[in-house]
Design a protein around this motif. Structure first.
Motif, mmCIF file in Angstrom:
data_model
loop_
_atom_site.group_PDB
_atom_site.id
_atom_site.type_symbol
_atom_site.label_atom_id
_atom_site.label_comp_id
_atom_site.label_asym_id
_atom_site.label_seq_id
_atom_site.Cartn_x
_atom_site.Cartn_y
_atom_site.Cartn_z
ATOM 1 N N SER A 129 0.312 0.127 3.883
ATOM 2 C CA SER A 129 0.748 -0.760 4.954
ATOM 3 C C SER A 129 0.323 -0.169 6.281
ATOM 4 C CB SER A 129 2.264 -0.959 4.920
ATOM 5 O OG SER A 129 2.926 0.271 5.100
ATOM 6 N N GLY A 130 0.258 -1.034 7.305
ATOM 7 C CA GLY A 130 -0.009 -0.557 8.655
ATOM 8 C C GLY A 130 -1.472 -0.440 9.023
ATOM 9 N N GLN A 146 2.989 1.066 11.734
ATOM 10 C CA GLN A 146 2.888 2.451 11.308
ATOM 11 C C GLN A 146 2.167 2.510 9.965
ATOM 12 O OE1 GLN A 146 6.677 4.324 10.880
ATOM 13 N NE2 GLN A 146 5.839 6.235 10.135
#
Length: 126
Positions: free
Chosen positions: A25-26, A1
């Protein structure tokens, strides 16, 4: 995600400094330029600064040029905004955003960004 999380906002006196962080992130962080924006109450979201994928190119709005410095650490997947000589008119919610197109030219246009963090409040007041 995919996530972008800003931090570092605070209440600071005029003339003071803050450093904002944007932790990502992701997604493949070093494929994308990252921008910083802000939005004050009753005003449109304003593009402040952006940084290219390798940090080699940076751009600043006239309102912050010479006072703010953007940088990135690709190993930490984090972009920073060092803000010096803060003024009351810098009071706003500050957002970071991921540029829509990988390896694209760094720009300050909002439509060039597709994912945004939740924002961090910066208040400049005595």
């Amino acid at each position: 995600q995919l996530q972008l999380v800003e931090s570092g906002g605070d209440l600071v006196q005029p003339g003071g400094s803050l450093r904002l962080s944007c932790a990502a992130s992701g997604f493949t962080f070093d494929y994308y330029a990252i921008g910083w924006f802000r939005q004050a109450p009753g005003k449109e979201r304003e593009g402040l600064s952006c940084i290219s994928i390798d940090g080699g190119s940076t751009y600043y709005a006239d309102s912050v040029k010479g006072r703010f410095t953007i940088s990135r650490d690709n190993a930490k997947k984090t972009v920073y905004l060092q803000m010096n000589s803060l003024k009351p008119e810098d009071t706003a919610i500050y957002y970071c955003a991921k540029q829509r197109i990988g390896f694209g030219v760094c720009t300050l246009g909002r439509n060039s960004y597709d994912y945004w963090g939740q924002g961090t409040q910066v208040t400049v007041s005595s």
